[in-house]
Design a protein around this motif. Structure first.
Motif, PDB file in Angstrom:
ATOM      1  N   GLU A 199      -4.778   1.056  -2.035  1.00  0.00           N
ATOM      2  CA  GLU A 199      -4.933   2.354  -2.677  1.00  0.00           C
ATOM      3  C   GLU A 199      -6.350   2.887  -2.645  1.00  0.00           C
ATOM      4  O   GLU A 199      -6.574   4.068  -2.912  1.00  0.00           O
ATOM      5  CB  GLU A 199      -4.448   2.280  -4.121  1.00  0.00           C
ATOM      6  CG  GLU A 199      -5.251   1.331  -4.998  1.00  0.00           C
ATOM      7  CD  GLU A 199      -4.623   1.159  -6.372  1.00  0.00           C
ATOM      8  OE1 GLU A 199      -3.419   1.468  -6.518  1.00  0.00           O
ATOM      9  OE2 GLU A 199      -5.322   0.723  -7.294  1.00  0.00           O
ATOM     10  N   VAL A 204      -5.051   7.535   1.635  1.00  0.00           N
ATOM     11  CA  VAL A 204      -3.972   6.955   0.844  1.00  0.00           C
ATOM     12  C   VAL A 204      -3.925   7.616  -0.531  1.00  0.00           C
ATOM     13  O   VAL A 204      -4.950   7.717  -1.213  1.00  0.00           O
ATOM     14  CB  VAL A 204      -4.162   5.433   0.686  1.00  0.00           C
ATOM     15  CG1 VAL A 204      -3.086   4.834  -0.202  1.00  0.00           C
ATOM     16  CG2 VAL A 204      -4.151   4.763   2.054  1.00  0.00           C
ATOM     17  N   PHE A 214       2.850   4.656  -1.880  1.00  0.00           N
ATOM     18  CA  PHE A 214       1.763   5.480  -1.399  1.00  0.00           C
ATOM     19  C   PHE A 214       2.207   6.469  -0.327  1.00  0.00           C
ATOM     20  O   PHE A 214       3.070   6.188   0.497  1.00  0.00           O
ATOM     21  CB  PHE A 214       0.665   4.590  -0.795  1.00  0.00           C
ATOM     22  CG  PHE A 214       0.262   3.439  -1.670  1.00  0.00           C
ATOM     23  CD1 PHE A 214      -0.497   3.646  -2.810  1.00  0.00           C
ATOM     24  CD2 PHE A 214       0.660   2.154  -1.367  1.00  0.00           C
ATOM     25  CE1 PHE A 214      -0.865   2.586  -3.614  1.00  0.00           C
ATOM     26  CE2 PHE A 214       0.298   1.077  -2.161  1.00  0.00           C
ATOM     27  CZ  PHE A 214      -0.468   1.302  -3.295  1.00  0.00           C
ATOM     28  N   VAL A 216       0.580   8.094   2.966  1.00  0.00           N
ATOM     29  CA  VAL A 216      -0.499   7.779   3.905  1.00  0.00           C
ATOM     30  C   VAL A 216      -0.621   8.931   4.889  1.00  0.00           C
ATOM     31  O   VAL A 216       0.302   9.187   5.673  1.00  0.00           O
ATOM     32  CB  VAL A 216      -0.234   6.458   4.643  1.00  0.00           C
ATOM     33  CG1 VAL A 216      -1.341   6.197   5.669  1.00  0.00           C
ATOM     34  CG2 VAL A 216      -0.152   5.300   3.658  1.00  0.00           C
ATOM     35  N   LEU A 256      -5.096  -1.793   7.301  1.00  0.00           N
ATOM     36  CA  LEU A 256      -4.402  -0.523   7.178  1.00  0.00           C
ATOM     37  C   LEU A 256      -4.549   0.241   8.486  1.00  0.00           C
ATOM     38  O   LEU A 256      -5.652   0.490   8.959  1.00  0.00           O
ATOM     39  CB  LEU A 256      -4.972   0.305   6.027  1.00  0.00           C
ATOM     40  CG  LEU A 256      -4.447   1.750   5.937  1.00  0.00           C
ATOM     41  CD1 LEU A 256      -2.962   1.754   5.609  1.00  0.00           C
ATOM     42  CD2 LEU A 256      -5.235   2.553   4.910  1.00  0.00           C
ATOM     43  N   PRO A 258      -3.500   3.845   9.537  1.00  0.00           N
ATOM     44  CA  PRO A 258      -2.905   5.094   9.049  1.00  0.00           C
ATOM     45  C   PRO A 258      -2.222   5.919  10.128  1.00  0.00           C
ATOM     46  O   PRO A 258      -1.458   6.823   9.812  1.00  0.00           O
ATOM     47  CB  PRO A 258      -4.102   5.839   8.454  1.00  0.00           C
ATOM     48  CG  PRO A 258      -5.279   5.311   9.185  1.00  0.00           C
ATOM     49  CD  PRO A 258      -4.973   3.875   9.506  1.00  0.00           C
TER      50      PRO A 258
END
Length: 807
Positions: A199, A204, A214, A216, A256, A258
């Motif tokens: 987070e 996010v 979440f 994204v 992560l 995205p």
């Protein structure tokens, strides 16, 4: 429903949207995981050789033995530009860092060219009484065969064994960030959970602060994929605001992606969250923790003369007892487990079995029984064979069995039994080219139990949306990591996926392309582009909740970004990125409403139980439901009104776009003073029924900032601030100039005291408080003939006191 279970409803409110369908580290230095998506994109690297005396004097005032593992950035001239401990253990960490900054190395080389690399060096400390006499100065080490000067002999045991592990600094351009377990421990509000740190990443946005679902880069939570060692995970967090379903000590890092992610990942049109577990350890070690609301433990041990390894971990909650003190009519339980056994058949061949699972239950106590409001569980067993191929090549062949189950009142549930296979291969075709390719296939058998005879038409429609059936998906993918010279990296790739469900089929072809250009030793330019297809999805990821039939076809996202990355030195990096995502044919229940569509705020549905008509439109006296459908299928007897509106939203398709700017500044949090600044400026729009409007979840500004301090004497403290813009809202006659709900702000706090009991054993006291400011969040506006009123939820807050330890 929001008020029914007060005062704990703040922790549970986000869960009730889910029932509407069915009831209507380890401290050791570790190598990069074999399945890690970040592979050095160049020829094999020759490790740097120490030219300095690597001894480190025993710190004044210290006691006992200690080991510090340092991550060093060794430049092309052999100097050390950054040194950070993998785990803070003062005063040993500071002493090791200070000494390492003066070390010199014979630089690493790749294809004969000097390169900049990260290495890990282990430094052991022993009290002065244990230091052996220094070797005579005349004892010279043998000169290396290449004619270069020999490194001086180490003078003291305090220097310890030096274990140098090269780790390429070129990572996937599509990867926003990697967070190690040791860093995550220092982020207030995450409770030491690597997945909770998602987070804080730019791009996010949570649905509601504290709830672990979440958006994204504008993609809804149901379009975000979760993976653990390449295994798809249906649920990443326990119920409400709980921790993740994987014990933190099992995690090596969390990445992560995205958008524009590697071809290894697919079948999700949003971002990808990928966790990589720690490789097998060479010695017995473990961790444990005890908090007010749960307890957990982790232990790993070798066997068969270190050819095998066994790992066990798990967590169990005390929330049922805790909630009984706050609200006697609520029951909440969760637990999880992980186990792994691996055995090296040969130095290059390894067999392993990895199993993990999770359970959650939310119920309402009555005088005679406990009514199930929502329950969920999943289990995975993954058997894999790994082989080290020629050079730095790798092969993995794996098979996975899965069971997912979610339950609502009156024993109504969905279940998914799955079997899947996958292969992952990387081959070094040339010093400048690494080929990665693989295949995967999965068969899912869904069972749905609904008594449609008593629940009315709405329940029948729910059964049509989530039918009993078998779904099949398979895919193949490949990408090529090219290094053109020492500065330019190109990664073209493609994946092709085939889907079938209830006699319907679809094919998704997803090209991907990313680049990294090193302008100089500190500045890099990054770019990504990719297509991503996905079958219809539920609002949020939940075990067993998968719409069937491929009705409406596949979702499609076009993802692109460009950015700059700058190494500021001293373990500090800054990244700035612009992005644009286009979404087509989305099954986005939260994106089907707009502020003026029904007089309700964004993301809210008309509540027919308060006077709405049969078509789902509110009357003058109507109230809008707060953000998510709060009714349950069948509660109105006929299944009309809000229930139909809810199911219509689940089946509807939208188009949209999201674009913006992201900035991420981070100094390693295990430094004496570390922290980060994460900022996103973005806009998300949706198009539905030929109308374009700002998306219901759009937040213009999202800011996270944290700082962690080493206070000395093994005390560490930190704080984190979170701010984001309020949600869009419908025109308010009482405040015509207002277009958004009030913004949200909160502070998280953390304090830790650590005692080093021996060379490896430690004990920590940790105090942490998520939302110490007790901030409430505005989620909607309720309008009546008397005017409009802002509805809030919360405060969603968790104070925690606990102890942690390891050996």
């Amino acid at each position: 429903m929001w008020r029914r279970f007060d005062p704990v409803s703040a922790h549970l409110g986000g869960l009730f949207l889910l029932t509407s369908v069915l009831s209507a580290s380890s401290a050791h230095a570790q190598h990069v995981s074999q399945s890690a998506p970040a592979v050095a994109a160049s020829a094999p690297t020759i490790a740097p050789k120490p030219l300095s005396d690597l001894s480190v004097g025993y710190p004044a005032g210290a006691s006992g033995d200690a080991t510090v593992v340092l991550t060093l950035m060794v430049e092309r001239d052999g100097s050390v530009s950054a040194a950070t401990p993998n785990q803070v253990n003062e005063p040993f960490s500071s002493a090791a860092v200070a000494a390492a900054m003066n070390w010199r190395f014979d630089p690493a080389t790749r294809a004969g060219v000097r390169v900049r690399v990260r290495i890990r060096v282990e430094v052991s400390f022993h009290p002065p009484a244990a230091v052996e006499p220094e070797q005579p100065e005349s004892a010279e080490p043998a000169a290396p065969s290449d004619g270069r000067a020999a490194p001086p002999k180490q003078k003291s045991k305090s220097a310890g064994p030096v274990e140098i592990q090269v780790r390429g600094v070129k990572v996937e351009p599509s990867r926003t960030a990697s967070l190690s377990r040791d860093e995550v421990r220092q982020i207030p509000g995450t409770f030491g959970d690597p997945f909770r740190a998602i987070e804080i990443m730019p791009g996010v946005t949570p649905i509601i602060s504290g709830l672990p679902f979440f958006f994204v880069r504008g993609a809804p939570p149901g379009d975000v994929g979760y993976f653990l060692d390449g295994i798809r995970v249906p649920l990443l967090f326990h119920i409400g605001v709980g921790p993740s379903v994987v014990h933190p000590a099992l995690m090596d890092r969390v990445d992560l992606y995205p958008g524009g992610y590697p071809a290894r990942f697919g079948r999700f049109s949003g971002g990808i969250v990928s966790g990589e577990t720690v490789p097998p350890a060479s010695e017995l070690h473990g961790e444990y923790n005890l908090r007010f609301f749960d307890a957990g433990a982790f232990v790993e041990a070798p066997f068969a003369e270190h050819r095998g390894e066994i790992l066990l971990a798990g967590r169990y909650s005390f929330t049922a007892g805790l909630l009984s003190l706050l609200s006697s009519d609520v029951k909440l339980d969760y637990w999880d487990y992980q186990g792994r056994v691996s055995y090296a058949l040969t130095p290059k061949d390894t067999l392993s079995v990895f199993s993990f699972g999770s359970y959650d239950f939310l119920g309402q106590k009555t005088a005679t029984d406990t009514i199930t409001l929502f329950g969920t569980e999943f289990h995975r067993i993954d058997a894999r064979y790994d082989r080290q191929l020629e050079g730095d090549g790798k092969l993995r062949i794996a098979a996975t069995l899965g069971l997912d189950r979610s339950e609502a009142p009156d024993d109504r549930f969905v279940r998914d039994r799955s079997i899947g296979t996958r292969s992952e291969i990387s081959l070094r075709l040339a010093p400048e080219a690494l080929l990665r390719f693989g295949t995967d296939a999965e068969l899912d058998a869904y069972d749905v139990q609904l008594d449609t005879s008593t629940l009315g038409p709405a329940a029948t429609r729910a059964a049509d949306l989530f039918p009993t059936r078998s779904d099949f998906a398979s895919g193949l993918r490949a990408d090529l990591v090219l290094s053109l010279g020492d500065r330019l990296q190109l990664i073209p790739g493609v994946r092709v996926d085939y889907f079938s469900s209830q006699g319907n089929s679809a094919i998704g072809v997803d090209p991907r392309f990313s680049t990294r250009l090193e302008v100089n030793e500190r500045l890099s330019l990054l770019s990504t582009f990719g297509l991503a297809h996905q079958p219809p999805a539920f609002i949020v990821p939940l075990p067993g909740f998968q719409p069937g039939g491929l009705n409406g076809g596949l979702q499609l996202a076009v993802q692109q970004s460009a950015g700059v990355e700058y190494d500021l030195g001293d373990a500090t990096t800054a990244t700035a990125t612009v992005f644009h995502n286009g979404f087509f044919n989305m099954s986005d229940a939260l994106g089907t409403t707009q502020p003026t569509a029904s007089g309700c705020p964004p993301g809210a549905f008309p509540d027919d139980t308060l006077g709405g008509d049969r078509g789902g439109q509110p009357t003058n006296a109507a109230s809008c439901m707060p953000r998510f459908p709060r009714g349950t299928v069948g509660t109105d007897g006929g299944g009309t009104g809000q229930n139909n509106a809810t199911l219509n939203a689940l089946e509807a398709r939208t188009n949209g776009a999201s674009y913006g700017f992201e900035f991420f500044l981070k100094r390693r949090l295990t430094s004496r003073v570390g922290g980060f600044l994460s900022y996103t400026l973005s806009r998300s729009i949706r198009t539905f029924q030929n109308q374009e409007f700002i998306a219901t979840f759009d937040r213009t500004h999202v800011l996270n900032a944290a700082v962690a301090f080493n206070l000395g004497r093994n005390w560490r403290a930190g704080t984190r601030a979170t701010f984001y813009t309020g949600l869009p809202k419908a025109p308010d006659p009482t405040d015509p100039s207002s277009t958004r709900l009030p913004p949200f702000f909160k502070l998280d706090l953390r304090l830790e005291k650590r005692w080093q009991l021996s060379r490896r054993a430690y004990l920590s006291f940790v105090a942490e408080w998520m939302n110490a400011t007790l901030s409430k969040e505005a989620i909607s506006t309720t309008c009546t003939l008397q005017g409009c009123e802002t509805q809030t939820i919360g405060p969603i807050t968790i104070p925690s006191l606990g102890v942690e330890g390891g050996f």
